[in-house]
Each structure stands twice: as structure tokens, then as C-alpha cells.
Design an enzyme around this catalytic site. Structure first.
Site, mmCIF file in Angstrom:
data_model
loop_
_atom_site.group_PDB
_atom_site.id
_atom_site.type_symbol
_atom_site.label_atom_id
_atom_site.label_comp_id
_atom_site.label_asym_id
_atom_site.label_seq_id
_atom_site.Cartn_x
_atom_site.Cartn_y
_atom_site.Cartn_z
ATOM 1 N N HIS A 123 -1.368 -1.153 -4.160
ATOM 2 C CA HIS A 123 -2.613 -0.706 -3.530
ATOM 3 C C HIS A 123 -2.580 0.816 -3.355
ATOM 4 O O HIS A 123 -1.628 1.370 -2.815
ATOM 5 C CB HIS A 123 -2.741 -1.417 -2.184
ATOM 6 C CG HIS A 123 -4.066 -1.292 -1.526
ATOM 7 N ND1 HIS A 123 -5.175 -2.010 -1.904
ATOM 8 C CD2 HIS A 123 -4.468 -0.523 -0.481
ATOM 9 C CE1 HIS A 123 -6.192 -1.707 -1.120
ATOM 10 N NE2 HIS A 123 -5.803 -0.797 -0.256
ATOM 11 N N HIS A 137 -8.403 1.537 -3.941
ATOM 12 C CA HIS A 137 -9.336 1.309 -2.840
ATOM 13 C C HIS A 137 -9.961 2.651 -2.495
ATOM 14 O O HIS A 137 -9.319 3.493 -1.876
ATOM 15 C CB HIS A 137 -8.549 0.706 -1.661
ATOM 16 C CG HIS A 137 -9.352 0.497 -0.417
ATOM 17 N ND1 HIS A 137 -8.768 0.251 0.808
ATOM 18 C CD2 HIS A 137 -10.698 0.471 -0.208
ATOM 19 C CE1 HIS A 137 -9.712 0.098 1.724
ATOM 20 N NE2 HIS A 137 -10.886 0.229 1.136
ATOM 21 N N ASP A 158 -4.705 3.894 -1.843
ATOM 22 C CA ASP A 158 -5.794 4.212 -0.911
ATOM 23 C C ASP A 158 -6.301 5.639 -1.099
ATOM 24 O O ASP A 158 -5.648 6.594 -0.695
ATOM 25 C CB ASP A 158 -5.291 4.071 0.532
ATOM 26 C CG ASP A 158 -5.173 2.618 0.964
ATOM 27 O OD1 ASP A 158 -6.157 1.868 0.801
ATOM 28 O OD2 ASP A 158 -4.100 2.243 1.475
ATOM 29 N N ASP A 161 -7.107 -6.363 4.056
ATOM 30 C CA ASP A 161 -6.423 -5.068 4.098
ATOM 31 C C ASP A 161 -6.430 -4.531 5.520
ATOM 32 O O ASP A 161 -7.495 -4.274 6.095
ATOM 33 C CB ASP A 161 -7.162 -4.103 3.152
ATOM 34 C CG ASP A 161 -6.507 -2.739 3.076
ATOM 35 O OD1 ASP A 161 -5.413 -2.542 3.643
ATOM 36 O OD2 ASP A 161 -7.113 -1.847 2.424
ATOM 37 N N MET A 169 -11.955 -5.659 5.106
ATOM 38 C CA MET A 169 -11.100 -4.782 5.921
ATOM 39 C C MET A 169 -10.804 -5.471 7.248
ATOM 40 O O MET A 169 -11.726 -5.877 7.961
ATOM 41 C CB MET A 169 -11.784 -3.444 6.188
ATOM 42 C CG MET A 169 -11.898 -2.499 4.996
ATOM 43 S SD MET A 169 -10.346 -2.050 4.216
ATOM 44 C CE MET A 169 -9.446 -1.290 5.560
ATOM 45 N N SER A 208 0.821 -1.202 0.000
ATOM 46 C CA SER A 208 0.000 0.000 0.000
ATOM 47 C C SER A 208 0.861 1.260 0.000
ATOM 48 O O SER A 208 1.662 1.475 0.909
ATOM 49 C CB SER A 208 -0.914 0.018 1.227
ATOM 50 O OG SER A 208 -1.560 1.276 1.297
ATOM 51 N N PHE A 213 -6.431 4.673 8.273
ATOM 52 C CA PHE A 213 -5.023 4.875 8.618
ATOM 53 C C PHE A 213 -4.228 3.584 8.462
ATOM 54 O O PHE A 213 -4.764 2.495 8.688
ATOM 55 C CB PHE A 213 -4.903 5.380 10.064
ATOM 56 C CG PHE A 213 -5.616 6.677 10.274
ATOM 57 C CD1 PHE A 213 -4.995 7.892 9.993
ATOM 58 C CD2 PHE A 213 -6.940 6.690 10.710
ATOM 59 C CE1 PHE A 213 -5.676 9.092 10.147
ATOM 60 C CE2 PHE A 213 -7.631 7.891 10.870
ATOM 61 C CZ PHE A 213 -6.996 9.098 10.586
ATOM 62 N N MET A 263 -12.011 4.887 -0.478
ATOM 63 C CA MET A 263 -12.678 5.105 0.820
ATOM 64 C C MET A 263 -13.295 6.493 0.772
ATOM 65 O O MET A 263 -12.820 7.448 1.396
ATOM 66 C CB MET A 263 -11.645 4.976 1.952
ATOM 67 C CG MET A 263 -11.245 3.529 2.201
ATOM 68 S SD MET A 263 -9.703 3.387 3.120
ATOM 69 C CE MET A 263 -8.543 3.525 1.770
ATOM 70 N N MET A 285 -8.747 8.475 -0.001
ATOM 71 C CA MET A 285 -9.565 8.869 1.163
ATOM 72 C C MET A 285 -10.022 10.309 0.991
ATOM 73 O O MET A 285 -9.255 11.147 0.515
ATOM 74 C CB MET A 285 -8.749 8.750 2.451
ATOM 75 C CG MET A 285 -8.163 7.374 2.685
ATOM 76 S SD MET A 285 -7.428 7.271 4.323
ATOM 77 C CE MET A 285 -6.531 5.725 4.184
HETATM 78 C C1 DX5 Z 1 -6.311 1.598 5.678
HETATM 79 C C2 DX5 Z 1 -5.916 1.294 4.262
HETATM 80 C C3 DX5 Z 1 -4.882 0.257 4.150
HETATM 81 C C4 DX5 Z 1 -3.547 0.617 4.756
HETATM 82 C C5 DX5 Z 1 -2.977 -0.628 5.349
HETATM 83 O O1 DX5 Z 1 -7.484 2.326 5.679
HETATM 84 O O2 DX5 Z 1 -7.032 0.853 3.521
HETATM 85 O O3 DX5 Z 1 -4.686 -0.123 2.802
HETATM 86 O O4 DX5 Z 1 -2.620 1.130 3.854
HETATM 87 O O5 DX5 Z 1 -1.834 -0.296 6.072
HETATM 88 P P1 DX5 Z 1 -1.154 -1.354 7.044
HETATM 89 O O6 DX5 Z 1 -0.735 -2.514 6.204
HETATM 90 O O7 DX5 Z 1 -0.015 -0.581 7.620
HETATM 91 O O8 DX5 Z 1 -2.175 -1.734 8.072
HETATM 92 ZN ZN ZN Z 2 -6.632 -0.016 1.518
#
Ligand code: DX5
Ligand code: ZN
Length: 223
Positions: A33, A66, A35, A175, A137, A10, A143, A68, A37
């Protein structure tokens, strides 16, 4: 019935000032990946479509976006059009997940549906027949660096069962909190795509971390 583990580092845990280099450092990963947000669906803000397009242009690894975000139907097709391999939206944010899946696929990407830790799988089983990926998840989204929530594993197990019977045909992705200590449980429960942020980018050698994660997951899948 042999599954091959896929590792998806990620970028959330990468150095945002060096995204091109950071994508090169994980060149042997399966998916990268990404993310997204929006500070509404989750209490954090990262990057959006223009940054994804810039990374997509240089990344040696296909992007796994992904989202969010609220109103994902408005944005998801854009990520697919930009060349993402997989685009995942949250079930909790969609009014019509099937329509979003259709639009993502029509734009050329695999379509994913994500479930927060507290969101049950059962209401989405039929809807998931229109998806290519289920993202379970294993932390509350928002985070990186959080602790893996073991209580979510029965959902992974149930998803694998539905794939095993042929009712669903999809990747089962986990994830959040995936590292050398947790990846085996997730693999054993039935996941086949493993997102890892801090465990890969926090390592001295990300390529080595990916190889180690892959090895552990593969062993757990066989055992
Ligand atoms: C969290 C993200 C994850 C995050 C995972 O909301 O969706 O993809 O990057 O990070 P780690 O592997 O550090 O938990
Ligand atoms: Zn993610």
C-alpha cells in the site's frame, strides 16, 4: 463463497530512507500500500509519482496506490501507467469518478474508490459498478497509527452484501487502525483486503505480523 484475505502493508509506516529494503521485508504480502498525500486533500504530505516509480521498479509486491489528493483525475492514470496493480482515488475529491475509473483501467490497473469514515456508501453504489476496489477508510485519512473507527463497519457490511447479491463485483478493502485486535471485526463484516501500516512495520518481524494477520482474518471469514 470463500473469501481469501489479502494483506497490504502500508509503506507510510516504513523507513522512508530504505524503501527498497522495506518492500523486500514484506515480500509475502499481497499488495504494497502506497499512500500519496498532497497536504491539501489531507493535512499531510508524503510521496508522489517519481517515488512510486522508484519503488515499483524494485518491489517484489504489486503496488496499491491510495491517492489522498485533490484533482485525482490528473494524476491517477500516471500511477497505473507506471505499473500499479490498483489505483484508488477518493470519492470526495472526484468530480466524475466513473471517468477516472475508465482512465485507470485503460492504463492497465484495477480502479479503486475510497470513502472517508463520514462519507456514505449509498450515493456511490451505481458508480461502484465501474470499480474493482472499494476502500473503506476506518480512520480519518492523513496519518498512520490512529485508532480503528468501529462505527464504519456497517458500511463494510453493506458493501459485502452488495457483492454477495452480485450487484457489485469488487474487493472490499479497509484502511486504518487494522491490527491483531481489529482485523477480525473487519473480516467478519466483509472486508477482504486489509491495509496495515504500524501493525506490520512496527513489528519486530513484519513477515510474521503479516502471517498472523492473515490467519486471524481467514478464521474470522470462515466463522
Ligand atoms: C492513513 C493511510 C493508511 C495508513 C494506515 O491515511 O491511508 O494507509 O498507512 O496506517 P495504520 O495501519 O497504522 O493505521
Ligand atoms: Zn491508505
Amino acid at each position: 463463497m470463500s473469501r481469501i484475505p489479502m494483506i497490504a502493508p502500508s509503506l507510510l509506516s516504513a523507513d522512508f530512507a530504505r524503501l527498497a529494503d522495506e518492500s523486500q521485508r514484506v515480500a509475502d504480502a499481497d499488495w504494497l500500500h502506497f499512500d500519496v498525500m498532497d497536504a491539501h486533500f489531507v493535512p499531510n504530505l508524503t510521496f508522489g509519482l517519481p517515488v512510486m516509480q522508484a519503488v515499483q521498479a524494485v518491489s517484489p509486491v504489486p503496488l496499491d496506490c491510495h491517492l489522498m489528493i485533490d484533482a485525482p483525475e490528473r494524476w491517477a492514470p500516471g500511477y497505473a501507467e507506471a505499473g500499479a496493480r490498483n489505483v484508488t482515488v477518493h470519492a470526495e475529491a472526484c468530480t466524475d469518478p466513473r471517468a477516472v475509473a475508465r482512465d485507470i483501467r485503460a492504463a492497465g490497473a484495477l480502479a479503486g474508490l475510497a470513502l472517508k469514515p463520514g462519507t456514505p456508501l449509498e450515493p456511490y453504489v451505481e458508480v461502484l459498478r465501474d470499480f474493482d476496489t472499494l476502500l473503506v477508510m476506518t480512520v480519518e485519512p492523513g496519518f498512520g497509527g490512529q485508532e480503528f473507527i468501529t462505527e464504519v463497519l456497517p458500511k463494510v457490511r453493506r458493501a459485502r452484501e452488495l457483492v454477495g447479491t452480485g450487484h457489485l463485483q469488487l474487493f472490499v478493502e479497509v484502511d486504518g487502525g487494522i491490527n491483531a485486535d481489529t482485523i477480525e471485526q473487519a473480516a467478519e463484516a466483509g472486508a477482504d483486503v486489509f491495509v496495515a501500516g504500524s501493525a506490520v512495520y512496527g513489528a519486530a518481524d513484519p513477515a510474521e505480523a503479516i502471517a498472523a494477520l492473515r490467519k486471524r482474518a481467514a478464521a474470522a471469514m470462515q466463522g
